[in-house]
Design a protein around this motif. Sequence first.
Motif, PDB file in Angstrom:
ATOM      1  N   ALA A 142       0.805  -1.233   0.117  1.00  0.00           N
ATOM      2  CA  ALA A 142      -0.005   0.040   0.099  1.00  0.00           C
ATOM      3  C   ALA A 142       0.777   1.417  -0.065  1.00  0.00           C
ATOM      4  N   LEU A 143       1.930   1.186   0.863  1.00  0.00           N
ATOM      5  CA  LEU A 143       2.498   2.389   0.823  1.00  0.00           C
ATOM      6  C   LEU A 143       3.735   2.531  -0.150  1.00  0.00           C
ATOM      7  N   ALA A 198       1.808   3.922  -2.824  1.00  0.00           N
ATOM      8  CA  ALA A 198       1.094   5.236  -2.785  1.00  0.00           C
ATOM      9  C   ALA A 198       2.446   6.380  -3.190  1.00  0.00           C
ATOM     10  N   TYR A 200       2.606   9.022  -5.844  1.00  0.00           N
ATOM     11  CA  TYR A 200       2.454  10.247  -5.124  1.00  0.00           C
ATOM     12  C   TYR A 200       3.217  11.401  -5.827  1.00  0.00           C
ATOM     13  N   PRO A 201       2.695  12.410  -6.429  1.00  0.00           N
ATOM     14  CA  PRO A 201       3.223  13.524  -7.270  1.00  0.00           C
ATOM     15  C   PRO A 201       4.524  14.266  -6.605  1.00  0.00           C
ATOM     16  N   PHE A 230       6.065  13.190  -4.467  1.00  0.00           N
ATOM     17  CA  PHE A 230       7.568  12.664  -4.464  1.00  0.00           C
ATOM     18  C   PHE A 230       8.187  12.359  -5.786  1.00  0.00           C
ATOM     19  N   PRO A 253       9.221   0.460  10.365  1.00  0.00           N
ATOM     20  CA  PRO A 253       9.615   0.838  11.848  1.00  0.00           C
ATOM     21  C   PRO A 253      10.518  -0.178  12.230  1.00  0.00           C
ATOM     22  N   VAL A 264      12.014   7.090   8.126  1.00  0.00           N
ATOM     23  CA  VAL A 264      10.840   8.149   8.082  1.00  0.00           C
ATOM     24  C   VAL A 264       9.653   7.420   8.974  1.00  0.00           C
ATOM     25  N   ASP A 265       8.966   7.983  10.088  1.00  0.00           N
ATOM     26  CA  ASP A 265       8.188   7.315  10.731  1.00  0.00           C
ATOM     27  C   ASP A 265       7.267   8.004  11.649  1.00  0.00           C
ATOM     28  N   PRO A 266       6.150   8.237  10.938  1.00  0.00           N
ATOM     29  CA  PRO A 266       5.197   9.289  11.343  1.00  0.00           C
ATOM     30  C   PRO A 266       4.624   8.862  12.786  1.00  0.00           C
ATOM     31  N   ARG A 267       4.626   7.379  12.811  1.00  0.00           N
ATOM     32  CA  ARG A 267       4.247   6.609  14.303  1.00  0.00           C
ATOM     33  C   ARG A 267       4.740   7.406  15.392  1.00  0.00           C
TER      34      ARG A 267
END
Lengths: 205, 205
Positions: free
Chosen positions: A91-92, A95, A99-100, A102, A176, A190-193
């Motif tokens: 999924a990621l 995306a 993702y533009p 990016f 993660p 990179v880890d939004p969590r």
Amino acid sequence: MTEASPLTLNRLSIYLRCLQDLSRRGVERISSTDMADLYQLSASQIRKDLAQFGEFGIRGVGYEVEPLAYQLRSILGLDQAYGMVIVGIGALGTALARYPGFRQGDFQVVGLVDRDPRKVGGRLGRLVIHPPEELPRLVRETGARIGVLTVPSSAAQGALDAVVAAGIRAVLNFAPAQVRASPGVRIKAVDPRIDLEELAYFLQR
Amino acid sequence: MTEASPLTLNRLSIYLRCLQDLSRRGVERISSTDMADLYQLSASQIRKDLAQFGEFGIRGVGYEVEPLAYQLRSILGLDQAYGMVIVGIGALGTALARYPGFRQGDFQVVGLVDRDPRKVGGRLGRLVIHPPEELPRLVRETGARIGVLTVPSSAAQGALDAVVAAGIRAVLNFAPAQVRASPGVRIKAVDPRIDLEELAYFLQR
DNA sequence: CCATGTGAACAAATTCACAGCA
DNA sequence: TGCTGTGAATTTGTTCACATGG
């Protein structure tokens, strides 16, 4: 000059953004104080950060927006293009490939890899999904210099080892997981969590 | 204890991850040195970070994995659930709303907002997209405590002001814009582009 | 004259080294 | 004995304040 710290470099990226915004708004010159006020930054820090790489300002006047932006792009290495290989087309990964934000600018996705035979051969835009065995060839032929790991945590170390073996020396890790970097290989997690957990800390009273 | 720094808190999140991994692997006790070796961390830093919040170890032995994980979850506030409102249902907002890694655990998307009338009323999973005017009601009714900004840069400040006016005090900002935070409102920027630019710096010779 | 560039002062974060306790 | 917890030493990062020069 000793060696620029990530903290400084990340601020240079922010300054560059602000300069691009100023340029769009037709501003040609700006002082460190005005820029600090406008974008919630520190004036003395702006000057220290910039001074580390040269004398870009005009005393008594300030900085010229366009020339300074040009200098920052040059310092950060943004006068070159960077190809990225995305490993893990879940999924990621999908995306990110789509993702533009990016794809734009000097960073471009040039290769896709997944170890699931059912995904290999599939297309995503104009790119075909390759099996891990083809990583060395893919990296060689596309000239990719950045690896993007979007595999499950358990596969992160293996994926890292694979891209490094294929010649990649810079990696953006979205898994993660704590991975071991060979010396000379640069890894950014990179880890939004983690950011969410920091917010949680401040929300609980 | 004065006030935990983001740096420390982010490491606590990492320690928690490592402990969860150890637990999965059936490890019941671990020393700071073993944990440091295993996950490329610093032993003395692990001890300093933990000691800031209490005495969780057993001298001469180490730390008990499960109890320490429990303590960390409690310190970080992960013993509560946090509802999130996503503002800006474009490519990224949609991906985040759908991304399972963002839905699982104690953080859950409970509201979607977009100012485009053509998107309002649309569904994404079990959630309906609301107009910005409904933010206060949405926040009140869902109990959302975290705002996630996935709007274009130019709309970031407005979106921030809107969620803050609706009662949100913690925000994850995916827009590459420098926003002004009212005091008492915590903002974390997520910006992979900055990480890529740091990698670019190290790649250029 | 006025904003940059910079050494010096300060603050924060990390590492060291060992006392203290299971 | 052996690892935690912690003050002290060190390193790193930020802010201050002013000399410098366009």
